[in-house]
Design a protein around this motif. Structure first.
Motif, mmCIF file in Angstrom:
data_model
loop_
_atom_site.group_PDB
_atom_site.id
_atom_site.type_symbol
_atom_site.label_atom_id
_atom_site.label_comp_id
_atom_site.label_asym_id
_atom_site.label_seq_id
_atom_site.Cartn_x
_atom_site.Cartn_y
_atom_site.Cartn_z
ATOM 1 N N HIS A 172 4.253 -69.822 -53.920
ATOM 2 C CA HIS A 172 3.924 -68.479 -53.433
ATOM 3 C C HIS A 172 3.178 -67.650 -54.472
ATOM 4 C CE1 HIS A 172 6.249 -68.690 -49.656
ATOM 5 N NE2 HIS A 172 7.098 -69.426 -50.357
ATOM 6 N N PHE A 173 3.203 -68.068 -55.736
ATOM 7 C CA PHE A 173 2.578 -67.290 -56.790
ATOM 8 C C PHE A 173 1.641 -68.181 -57.602
ATOM 9 C CE2 PHE A 173 6.727 -65.147 -56.193
ATOM 10 C CZ PHE A 173 6.258 -63.915 -55.785
ATOM 11 N N CYS A 174 0.551 -67.563 -58.056
ATOM 12 C CA CYS A 174 -0.408 -68.263 -58.908
ATOM 13 C C CYS A 174 -0.309 -67.818 -60.369
ATOM 14 C CB CYS A 174 -1.831 -68.020 -58.411
ATOM 15 S SG CYS A 174 -2.089 -68.566 -56.725
ATOM 16 N N ASP A 175 0.284 -66.658 -60.613
ATOM 17 C CA ASP A 175 0.401 -66.115 -61.970
ATOM 18 C C ASP A 175 1.815 -65.582 -62.150
ATOM 19 O OD1 ASP A 175 -0.011 -65.137 -64.484
ATOM 20 O OD2 ASP A 175 -1.396 -63.550 -63.905
ATOM 21 N N MET A 176 2.752 -66.508 -62.202
ATOM 22 C CA MET A 176 4.165 -66.155 -62.215
ATOM 23 C C MET A 176 4.555 -65.309 -63.419
ATOM 24 S SD MET A 176 7.333 -68.817 -62.356
ATOM 25 C CE MET A 176 7.098 -69.076 -64.120
ATOM 26 N N LEU A 177 3.875 -65.510 -64.550
ATOM 27 C CA LEU A 177 4.264 -64.842 -65.787
ATOM 28 C C LEU A 177 3.587 -63.491 -65.984
ATOM 29 C CD1 LEU A 177 4.350 -67.885 -68.237
ATOM 30 C CD2 LEU A 177 6.179 -66.932 -66.844
ATOM 31 N N SER A 178 2.932 -62.981 -64.968
ATOM 32 C CA SER A 178 2.331 -61.650 -65.062
ATOM 33 C C SER A 178 3.420 -60.599 -65.290
ATOM 34 C CB SER A 178 1.568 -61.332 -63.771
ATOM 35 O OG SER A 178 1.171 -59.979 -63.735
ATOM 36 N N GLY A 179 3.125 -59.641 -66.167
ATOM 37 C CA GLY A 179 4.077 -58.567 -66.444
ATOM 38 C C GLY A 179 3.887 -57.349 -65.575
ATOM 39 N N TYR A 180 3.122 -57.470 -64.500
ATOM 40 C CA TYR A 180 2.786 -56.354 -63.617
ATOM 41 C C TYR A 180 3.270 -56.704 -62.218
ATOM 42 C CZ TYR A 180 -0.393 -52.574 -61.943
ATOM 43 O OH TYR A 180 -0.937 -51.425 -61.402
ATOM 44 N N LYS A 181 4.338 -56.041 -61.761
ATOM 45 C CA LYS A 181 4.925 -56.345 -60.462
ATOM 46 C C LYS A 181 5.374 -55.047 -59.793
ATOM 47 C CE LYS A 181 6.879 -60.590 -62.448
ATOM 48 N NZ LYS A 181 5.857 -61.522 -62.002
#
Length: 353
Positions: A172-181
């Motif tokens: 479901h995610f392509c950039d799991m480690l993004s700090g912006y949610k």
């Protein structure tokens, strides 16, 4: 070509837009209370820009900056920019996020790093997606043309870790480690937050996927850090910690698959050890290598013990998942403000007279 890992291409919002939300006291489903949560450690050169940019995009939102043992003037700069500043003495991003989620009450939570690398104007689209589509998490996938902003080592590690989680828990995610949610209230108030460091993003993703929450992802611009700001992420140290967290989460959330894998490995080793002994016994009626026979027998017993543990823990995990789901359902869905009581079921009239 932009550097990023998002496969879902959507229009990137203009930086000049704003999201003029009414204050929470005005009520109504279109007046959510929004809280911007900014964990910080030594970001005096960037924090004022972050606070001001998010204030411009979300004029009615409350912006909280949690200072995690900074040795510079991060707190003073955040206060000067108009943020609500609090302290978290336990070092680590996971500790800060756990404290934020426990302390702050809101309908919509915007979690963003304080290093001024994420596009504040994109929060308009992210919040709108969360509310309009009744989502629990909107992840911001980083897209950039700046090579230095997203180092190849970090990008490769992100792709590897995201791929592992996608294979096990769902793609479901392509950039799991993004700090912006952007997160809903029912996500935040049902999230246990057990990790202490940068593994928190992995734990957050697995929590949403494990409970099958409605989630989405949108690309946002990403830039390099301003002068004087230094990344706290260590590629190998934190990468190994994240991989260890994934392994622990697999054991805890997918125990049957985990212990079945252990069973398969041990059973294969036992079989390889036992085949020559069995062949010799069938040919001569003797067991010349008794220690190897004992080792093969013990290894097979451990294999079946592992399988038994997996079967038992799978039942325990199902009960834990049901309990977490009930806590999740007890919180308000996106679009129902905290000032509005939860709808109660209307009792049926059973009086036959």
């Amino acid at each position: 070509m932009p550097i990023g890992i998002s496969r879902r291409q959507a229009p990137v919002p203009s930086k000049s837009r704003s999201f003029p939300l009414p204050p929470p006291s005005e009520g109504g489903p279109f007046a959510p209370a929004v809280a911007v949560l900014v964990p910080c450690h030594n970001e005096e050169g960037a924090i004022q820009t972050v606070v001001r940019d998010f204030r411009a995009a979300l004029p009615a939102a409350r912006i909280y900056v949690y200072d995690n043992n900074s040795s510079d003037r991060t707190s003073d700069m955040a206060i000067a920019a108009g943020a609500i500043v609090r302290k978290e003495p336990r070092q680590g991003k996971g500790n800060v996020v756990r404290r934020m989620f426990a302390d702050i009450e809101a309908d919509v939570y915007v979690l963003v790093d304080g290093d001024d690398t994420y596009h504040a104007g994109s929060v308009v689209t992210l919040v709108s997606m969360l509310i309009d589509q009744q989502l629990d998490m909107v992840n911001a996938a980083r897209v950039t043309d700046i090579e230095k902003a997203y180092r190849p080592g970090h990008r490769l590690g992100n792709q590897l870790i995201t791929g592992i989680v996608a294979h096990i828990f769902g793609d479901h995610f392509c950039d799991m480690l993004s700090g912006y949610k952007v997160l809903s209230r029912r996500y935040v108030k049902s999230f246990p937050a057990l990790t202490t460091g940068f593994e928190i993003e992995t734990e957050m993703t697995v929590h949403a996927l494990q409970l099958r929450m409605p989630v989405s992802e949108a690309p946002v611009p990403y830039k390099d850090r301003p002068s004087g700001s230094v990344s706290k992420l260590r590629t190998f140290r934190d990468g190994f910690r994240i991989l260890r967290t994934i392994l622990v989460l697999i054991k805890e959330e997918r125990p049957l698959q985990f212990f079945c894998s252990v069973f398969a490995v041990l059973a294969l080793i036992s079989t390889i050890l036992a085949l020559p002994i069995i062949s010799e016994y069938l040919r001569t009626g003797l067991v010349p290598r008794l220690p190897t026979a004992v080792l093969a027998t013990g290894t097979m017993l451990l294999a079946f013990l592992s399988l038994t543990c997996g079967l038992i823990l799978d039942t325990v995990t199902l009960g834990r998942r049901e309990l977490k789901r009930m806590y999740y359902l007890a919180a308000r869905a996106p679009g129902i403000p905290i000032s509005q009581p939860m709808p109660q079921p209307v009792p049926r009239n059973t009086d036959q007279n």
